[in-house]
Structure formats: structure tokens, C-alpha cells
Design a protein around this motif. Sequence first.
Motif, PDB file in Angstrom:
ATOM      1  N   VAL A  33       0.934  -1.228   0.052  1.00 45.52           N
ATOM      2  CA  VAL A  33      -0.140   0.035   0.029  1.00 45.52           C
ATOM      3  C   VAL A  33       0.861   1.204  -0.066  1.00 45.52           C
ATOM      4  O   VAL A  33       0.533   2.225  -0.653  1.00 45.52           O
ATOM      5  N   GLN A  34       2.088   1.300   0.729  1.00 48.91           N
ATOM      6  CA  GLN A  34       2.825   2.363   0.782  1.00 48.91           C
ATOM      7  C   GLN A  34       3.629   2.354  -0.550  1.00 48.91           C
ATOM      8  O   GLN A  34       3.683   3.680  -0.796  1.00 48.91           O
ATOM      9  N   GLN A  55       2.564   1.763  -3.399  1.00 51.18           N
ATOM     10  CA  GLN A  55       1.488   2.108  -4.302  1.00 51.18           C
ATOM     11  C   GLN A  55       1.509   3.667  -3.868  1.00 51.18           C
ATOM     12  O   GLN A  55       1.226   4.392  -4.872  1.00 51.18           O
ATOM     13  N   TYR A  56       1.327   4.098  -2.924  1.00 50.50           N
ATOM     14  CA  TYR A  56       1.243   5.579  -2.639  1.00 50.50           C
ATOM     15  C   TYR A  56       2.131   6.333  -2.850  1.00 50.50           C
ATOM     16  O   TYR A  56       2.189   7.653  -3.532  1.00 50.50           O
TER      17      TYR A  56
END
Lengths: 336, 159
Positions: B12-13, B15-16
Motif C-alpha cells: 500500500v505504501q 502504491q502511494y
Amino acid sequence: MLRGRQTWVFPNRPTIISTATVGGPFEAEGPLAEDFDLLHGDLWLGQDSYEKAEKKMLEVACEMAVQKAGLQKQDIQFFLSGDLMNQIISSSFTARTLAVPYLGLYGACSSSMESLTLGSLIVDSGSGNYVLCGTSSHNAAAEKQYRYPTEYGSQKPPTAQWTVTGAGVALLGSKGEGPKVTSATIGRVVDMGVTDPFNMGSAMAPAAVDTITAHFRDLRISPRDYDLIATGDLGRVGHRIAVDLLKKHGLEIPEDRFTDCGILIYNQDQPVVLAGGSGCGCSATVAYGHILNRMKKGELKKVLIVATGALLSPLSYQQKESIPCIAHAVSIEYDH
Amino acid sequence: MSNKKKKKLTPVQQQYHSFSKAREPQRPVLLNVVRAFLAGGTICLLGQFIQDFFLWNFNFTEKTAGDPTVAVLILLSVILTASGVYDHIAQWSGAGTAVPVTGFANSIASAAIEHRSEGFVLGVGASMFQLAGSVIVFGVFAAFVVALIKTTLALLGGS
């Protein structure tokens, strides 16, 4: 009263009976200069250190807020405040001068709405009639503590932000005329692994988005219920990311209703400010000055202030830790 | 960000990171390089004028004129730092003002000014080298290593 997972609704609607904002020389050159109660042309404020200058700003703001409400210091039951200095000295030393029962807070730049939220809770629950909520930041004092000496010649990237020199104070009362605090959403700490302290906007944007979506989910309302949603200090970089992130989460806020205090406070052609303003004083002075003034003029009826904070320390950055961020949202309404 | 660092991040990180990178203004590297060249070159040209001034007017050789030249440049840098101009020049010129001796002088002078409020001993004295300290430590160490290599080579029969 708890609503949903992390939102408080204040049925007794605590009133912001007065506010006071103090700014420095760069804020005086900005477009919101008119909205400050007091502007200083000198970063030192006649003191012999920047830290003392910051404390002085907060002291003066507190005095002015109490005076504007036609009250005495003794009438204030509690003082809630936080700032960026180590061991929150600006707040604690101001509390020493005020001699009012005091709770020191730390939420980095989110301290403004953290203190307003807790103050509203105290007033709403009947645990106090008058609560003073304040915060301050000083550009040079913050630079000195978090980055390099002020006169050191380092080149900042375009994502860097400029710490606001300013103090903002709101006086909450259980009754009286003025804008009402109706609800508040307490944010979670969100860390997306950003490590660059010159890129606070993109570090804090996910925290702001998390709190905004939680606010609408908990209260089951939509962004259209607000005339203005203002984040604290995301700056131009963080604001753009927040807009796109919200869209990704299926929450589209109309462009004219979504802004950021860090963008509002300075002109784009003020070269040193780069991506915009930051610091506790940013959301506090813009919210308690500019935005509340617009509410009093009747231009805005319901606003949501989402103060964002980066919970890093100079040590954690040197030890290669990423930047944990937080955001607290407070809903303010004003019916004439 | 390097790949090694990225591996520590959750998906998720990661992707961010790509999400936010696409929306951030980049450092204008090419412009910064040109500006650094111009500013750094100007400082060196100024240094050359000062050196020539010492050579023509006083009894200096090309080698000994270096010391007063550096001293004048340091003095100029400290004056500009104290009058609050240097950091604005540096924001424009980047490495152009950081790499020459003026940048070193600025790092010491700015720290000394900044910590004057904590007194002479705990403030100015203790904090003056907070930025320059690592330059001195690693500069001296590097000089030591180079000297060691040179001496060893000389002992082994080099010139």
C-alpha cells in the motif's frame, strides 16, 4: 456524544465567543493580512530569542481573545495549548503567565484543532464554562529546531513549505453569540512511508483523507453539506494529492469548496514559501482569522477545518524513520 | 528512492509512493546545474581577481597568495550571512554557493549566529560546528589517509 467510530457530536454546541490571531512579517505580506488582529514587522518581536518571540505572540493572542470577550483572566477555567517547540515551551510558558489551569497538548501542526476539539468536549459536557484553546509557531524557531540555522544557505526543493510565524487563539463558551462547534473527528496516525521532511504535503495528505472520509462516514453526510472544507497545512503539493486521493476513495469535493490554509495564507509569488505555509500557526490563524471572519460576514455557514500534523522529530528523521501523520477535523457552524 | 528502501515498505505504501510522486513538482535539476555553474564560477572568478590583487600589489607568490584570498572570501561570506543575504543567494544557486569555501564559512557563521541566544559557551561555542564538524572530521581523516598512502609509496622507492 460518540457518533460512528471516531466522531464526537456536541449537542450543547459550544460557542467560539472570541478569537485572536497574531502574525509575523511574511504573513503581513500575504493576502490574508487584513484578517490578522495584530501583525509584527520583526521576527524578534523585541525579544532576545526566537523562542521567546513565539511565546510572546501566544501570550498576546490569549490576552486579546480574553479582552475581546469582555472577560478577565480569572474567568477562564482551562487553557489548552500545543506548539512545535521541544517540550511545548511556548504553550507552557504562556500558561505560566496566564496562571490558568492548563493542559499541554502535542499534535504537531494539528494542535490547533486538537485543542479546539478537547475544549469543545469540556464545554459541551459542562466541565467548564470558558476554555481558551491556542497554538503558535515561529518560522525561525521551527527551522532552528527541525532543520538548519536560519541563515544557512541550503537549497530547498519545490515541495518544501514555509513555517508560519503566528499564534491563533479561540475562546470557547457554553453560551453567547458566535460560531458553534458542532462535531469533531479524531484522526488516526497514518504513515505512508514518506521520509523526506521537505515533502510534508505528500506525507500528511493520506492522514487528512483518512480523517475526512471518517468524518463523512460517521456522520452520514456528504461534502455538499459544507460550504468550505479547509485542510491545515498540506500546501499546494499535498492539496493536489489529497484531491486525487479523495476522488480515488469515491469522495468528490467540489473544487471551490475544498482548500488548504497553507495555500491561502501566502501569495504564490512570495518566493521563499515554495509549496505553501505550514506549522501550528498556519491552520490556527487562517481558521480563527480569515475563515471565521468570512462566517461572520455570512459568506459561509458551515465549515470543516481539518488540521494536519506531521509527528516527526529531528532525531527520528536522522534515524531514518518515516513520518507518521495525523489530522483532526472540527465542524463549525454559524447561523445568523 | 532506492530499491532497497522500497522493499521495506508495504504494498500500500509503495502504491502511494508512485501515486504521490506523479503529483509532486520535481527538482529542476538541469536549471539547478546551470545556476550552480554560474554562481560557483562567479565566486571562483572573484577569487582569481583577489588573488591577482595580492600578487600584483604585495610581495606574494602564487602559492602564498592563496591564504589571504581565502580569508577575504570567508570574510565576504560571513558578512553576507550576518546581513541575512547569503541564504537567499544560496536558494537560487544551490551547490554553486555550497561547494566553494564561502559555503563552509556560511555554515559556521550561520550556526554561530543562530545559537547566540544560548550564550557564548553552550550556544556559540558548542553549536558553531554543528554543520561544519563533519566536514572537518572527514576532511582531516581523508587527508590523513592520503598522506599515509603517499608516505608509504615514497618509502617503497617512489619519488
